[in-house]
Design an enzyme around this catalytic site. Structure first.
Site, PDB file in Angstrom:
ATOM      1  N   SER A  65       0.816  -1.224   0.000  1.00  0.00           N
ATOM      2  CA  SER A  65       0.000   0.000   0.000  1.00  0.00           C
ATOM      3  C   SER A  65       0.848   1.271   0.000  1.00  0.00           C
ATOM      4  O   SER A  65       2.021   1.265   0.376  1.00  0.00           O
ATOM      5  CB  SER A  65      -0.915   0.004   1.232  1.00  0.00           C
TER       6      SER A  65
HETATM    7  N1  SAM Z   1      -0.453  -4.644   4.196  1.00  0.00           N
HETATM    8  C1  SAM Z   1       0.194  -5.071   2.990  1.00  0.00           C
HETATM    9  C2  SAM Z   1       1.623  -4.606   2.885  1.00  0.00           C
HETATM   10  O1  SAM Z   1       2.076  -3.906   3.783  1.00  0.00           O
HETATM   11  O2  SAM Z   1       2.269  -5.000   1.915  1.00  0.00           O
HETATM   12  C3  SAM Z   1      -0.565  -4.695   1.750  1.00  0.00           C
HETATM   13  C4  SAM Z   1      -1.710  -5.567   1.544  1.00  0.00           C
HETATM   14  S1  SAM Z   1      -2.426  -5.681  -0.043  1.00  0.00           S
HETATM   15  C5  SAM Z   1      -3.008  -4.075  -0.337  1.00  0.00           C
HETATM   16  C6  SAM Z   1      -3.866  -6.590   0.463  1.00  0.00           C
HETATM   17  C7  SAM Z   1      -3.587  -8.019   0.821  1.00  0.00           C
HETATM   18  O3  SAM Z   1      -4.780  -8.568   1.377  1.00  0.00           O
HETATM   19  C8  SAM Z   1      -3.221  -8.907  -0.351  1.00  0.00           C
HETATM   20  O4  SAM Z   1      -1.969  -9.482  -0.143  1.00  0.00           O
HETATM   21  C9  SAM Z   1      -4.332  -9.959  -0.389  1.00  0.00           C
HETATM   22  O5  SAM Z   1      -3.889 -11.236  -0.779  1.00  0.00           O
HETATM   23  C10 SAM Z   1      -4.796  -9.938   1.061  1.00  0.00           C
HETATM   24  N2  SAM Z   1      -6.145 -10.457   1.311  1.00  0.00           N
HETATM   25  C11 SAM Z   1      -7.287 -10.263   0.609  1.00  0.00           C
HETATM   26  N3  SAM Z   1      -8.301 -10.908   1.214  1.00  0.00           N
HETATM   27  C12 SAM Z   1      -7.797 -11.496   2.329  1.00  0.00           C
HETATM   28  C13 SAM Z   1      -8.354 -12.300   3.377  1.00  0.00           C
HETATM   29  N4  SAM Z   1      -9.649 -12.642   3.422  1.00  0.00           N
HETATM   30  N5  SAM Z   1      -7.537 -12.720   4.357  1.00  0.00           N
HETATM   31  C14 SAM Z   1      -6.216 -12.416   4.350  1.00  0.00           C
HETATM   32  N6  SAM Z   1      -5.637 -11.666   3.396  1.00  0.00           N
HETATM   33  C15 SAM Z   1      -6.421 -11.210   2.398  1.00  0.00           C
END
Ligand code: SAM
Length: 216
Positions: free
Chosen positions: A62
């Site tokens: 992000s």
């Molecule tokens: N916080 C992260 C970082 O610092 O790199 C960025 C996260 S990215 C914007 C969103 C993440 O949420 C993705 O890696 C995606 O696979 C994960 N995601 C989506 N749905 C999810 C769920 N139900 N449980 C866990 N992770 C999930």
């Protein structure tokens, strides 16, 4: 001072503090965690630009300003127990590791979870634990949490996450359609009452799971 440390300081001064983030602990954490260690090899030079960047599994790390805004809104104390849903690269989990006592970060993609775990171990974040699974269900064995941060856009606030929040705790979550969401700060006022504050428009990848969007 290394080039990356200088870029990190510039990022905090120009893109984060200047845009209104005031919490000194959040600013210090952003000055400490090496974002270049959480991006792909060919993108390290772009690590301190104020934008999201692609990571493995078609996901993103992000935008630094949004991460800082979420951390500030979560009001995390040094002894806090925190849950992050959507660990992705592990960058926000590392920042949480700087701010909180204990951090659990869930990621649905096993490959991303393992990579994040390796990076956090290499940097010495012993208080951060990565779990692979569906974070829309929270993490009942480790609940309740002082703060829950969701890094993916949900169609609605998952009931499981509300329930796993401590009284006075904040849940920070983007809610809305796949292309654009509102970032919400949900505060648990007492056992049954929650209040909500709108923190502005954001764009996150979808939260996929039992209490989120369907995979297809
Ligand atoms: N916080 C992260 C970082 O610092 O790199 C960025 C996260 S990215 C914007 C969103 C993440 O949420 C993705 O890696 C995606 O696979 C994960 N995601 C989506 N749905 C999810 C769920 N139900 N449980 C866990 N992770 C999930």
């Amino acid at each position: 001072m290394t080039d990356y440390a200088r870029l990190r300081d510039q990022m905090v001064d120009r893109q984060i503090a200047r845009r209104g983030i005031r919490d000194p602990r959040v600013l210090a954490a952003m000055r400490t965690v090496p974002r270049e260690c959480f991006v792909r090899e060919g993108l390290k030079e772009a690590a301190y630009e104020d934008c999201a960047l692609p990571i493995e599994q078609e996901q993103t790390i992000s935008q630094p300003y949004i991460v800082a805004a979420m951390l500030e809104a979560a009001e995390i104390g040094p002894d806090a127990r925190v849950l992050e849903v959507g660990a992705g690269s592990g960058y926000a989990a590392a920042l949480l590791g700087q701010l909180a006592g204990r951090v659990f970060a869930i990621e649905r993609h096993e490959a991303l979870g393992r990579l994040a775990e390796e990076r956090l171990a290499a940097l010495g974040y012993a208080n951060v634990e990565i779990r692979v699974g569906d974070g829309t269900k929270g993490l009942p064995p480790e609940a309740p949490f002082d703060a829950i941060l969701v890094a993916a856009g949900a169609p609605a606030v998952p009931e499981a996450l509300r329930e796993q929040l401590k009284v006075s705790g904040h849940l920070i979550i983007p809610v809305g359609g796949p292309g654009r969401q509102r970032l919400c700060q949900i505060t648990r006022e007492n056992a049954d009452r929650y209040t909500e504050r709108d923190l502005g428009a954001v764009v996150f990848v979808p939260l996929i799971g039992e209490q989120g969007w369907r995979e297809d």
